[in-house]
Scaffold this active site. Structure first.
Site, PDB file in Angstrom:
ATOM      1  N   GLN A  97       0.856  -1.189   0.000  1.00  0.00           N
ATOM      2  CA  GLN A  97       0.000   0.000   0.000  1.00  0.00           C
ATOM      3  C   GLN A  97       0.891   1.238   0.000  1.00  0.00           C
ATOM      4  O   GLN A  97       1.666   1.458   0.926  1.00  0.00           O
ATOM      5  CB  GLN A  97      -0.921   0.020   1.224  1.00  0.00           C
ATOM      6  N   VAL A  99      -0.370   4.572  -0.771  1.00  0.00           N
ATOM      7  CA  VAL A  99      -1.129   5.749  -0.344  1.00  0.00           C
ATOM      8  C   VAL A  99      -2.001   5.355   0.842  1.00  0.00           C
ATOM      9  O   VAL A  99      -2.818   4.428   0.728  1.00  0.00           O
ATOM     10  CB  VAL A  99      -2.007   6.295  -1.493  1.00  0.00           C
ATOM     11  N   HIS A 103      -8.137   1.903  -0.766  1.00  0.00           N
ATOM     12  CA  HIS A 103      -8.455   1.863  -2.189  1.00  0.00           C
ATOM     13  C   HIS A 103      -8.482   0.412  -2.670  1.00  0.00           C
ATOM     14  O   HIS A 103      -7.767  -0.438  -2.166  1.00  0.00           O
ATOM     15  CB  HIS A 103      -7.458   2.677  -3.022  1.00  0.00           C
ATOM     16  N   HIS A 105      -8.152  -1.917  -6.131  1.00  0.00           N
ATOM     17  CA  HIS A 105      -7.748  -1.978  -7.534  1.00  0.00           C
ATOM     18  C   HIS A 105      -8.647  -2.966  -8.271  1.00  0.00           C
ATOM     19  O   HIS A 105      -8.894  -4.077  -7.787  1.00  0.00           O
ATOM     20  CB  HIS A 105      -6.303  -2.463  -7.661  1.00  0.00           C
TER      21      HIS A 105
END
Length: 287
Positions: A97, A99, A103, A105
């Site tokens: 990871q 950031v 999130h 993908h």
């Protein structure tokens, strides 16, 4: 500056990233292309709220993020016709990871793409390691909407009681199997002054005593599990027969065995047989 103010994904949520290739958004999530997609069509879905780890999302946010990821995957299927799709969600630097904002993908895959493998070709974990990890997870994992009904609890208690009964029966059988062995060994040792048979009886007593201690300790643990199930302990997963508690160590297990040895079901019975054995051994040496 706060982590939210520094977060590039929060800038996308606020509409401040003028170069982002945004796919879609609603009041909960945003879907967009990453700056450097792994393959054409590679998309990401993020929650609008700044959350660093997947486990910190609310149940509503989890539903929104994953449902949106599914919608993006369906669009990729329709538009690009990939051979497959990876859905990837990473937490922490060790998991790649980059950031610190949750999130997901959605990566379309083709047989000849340059993405590469994401799983090791082979692992060599032993069955013991896998079973130990499985037991720990079963003891702590409770899926949403899986709360036990009264009938589930009754059945769970019945399963646990069956184990308790088997342990108690095994303990009783251990004593029953030992008695004829030591009776014959000690009796022959007394009449024939046999050192070997006296030692055989002593060794058999110790071995069977250790077996009995194991059965009775397990019975105690399942009785404790039974009480936790009956009390509605939320830490006990439905139908789980894992009696291990968090924080259990070799030292605590050793102390539990010692506690069983001091119980009335062990030391009077096996202690008397050991005394008889040493008397038989002493008499055999004397003669």
């Amino acid at each position: 500056m706060t982590s939210q103010q520094c977060c590039p994904f929060c800038a996308i949520v606020r509409g401040e990233d003028v170069v982002v290739r945004e796919v879609a958004r609603n009041d909960k999530v945003v879907a967009f292309f990453p700056t450097e997609p792994a393959v054409l069509g590679h998309c990401m879905v993020i929650p609008r709220r700044h959350v660093e780890e997947f486990s910190a999302l609310t149940s509503d946010e989890v539903s929104e993020v994953m449902t949106s990821a599914q919608s993006v995957a369906m669009s990729l299927r329709e538009v690009l016709h990939p051979d497959g799709i990876n859905i990837i969600q990473s937490n922490g630097e060790a998991a790649t990871q980059s950031v610190p904002h949750v999130h997901v993908h959605i990566v379309p895959r083709w047989d000849d793409d340059s993405f590469g493998d994401i799983w090791p070709a082979k692992t060599d974990f032993s069955d013991e390691e896998k079973d130990r990890t499985l037991a720990k997870l079963r003891a702590t994992t409770l899926l949403p909407h899986s709360s036990a009904t009264p009938e589930d609890r009754r059945q769970h208690l019945a399963f646990t009681q069956n184990v308790i009964s088997r342990m108690a029966q095994s303990s009783s059988n251990t004593k029953s199997w030992l008695l004829p062995v030591v009776t014959a060994a000690y009796g022959y040792s007394f009449t024939k002054s046999s050192v070997a048979l006296a030692v055989l009886g002593i060794v058999a007593t110790v071995v069977f005593a250790l077996l009995d201690v194991g059965y009775l300790r397990t019975e105690r643990k399942y009785r404790n599990l039974y009480e936790r199930i009956a009390a509605g302990d939320p830490d006990v997963a439905p139908y789980s027969l894992n009696y291990q508690c968090s924080g259990e160590t070799r030292k605590t297990r050793f102390l539990e065995h010692c506690s069983v040895i001091k119980g009335w079901a062990i030391w009077p019975f096996y202690g008397a047989l050991l005394v008889s054995g040493f008397v038989a051994l002493g008499m055999a040496f004397w003669h």
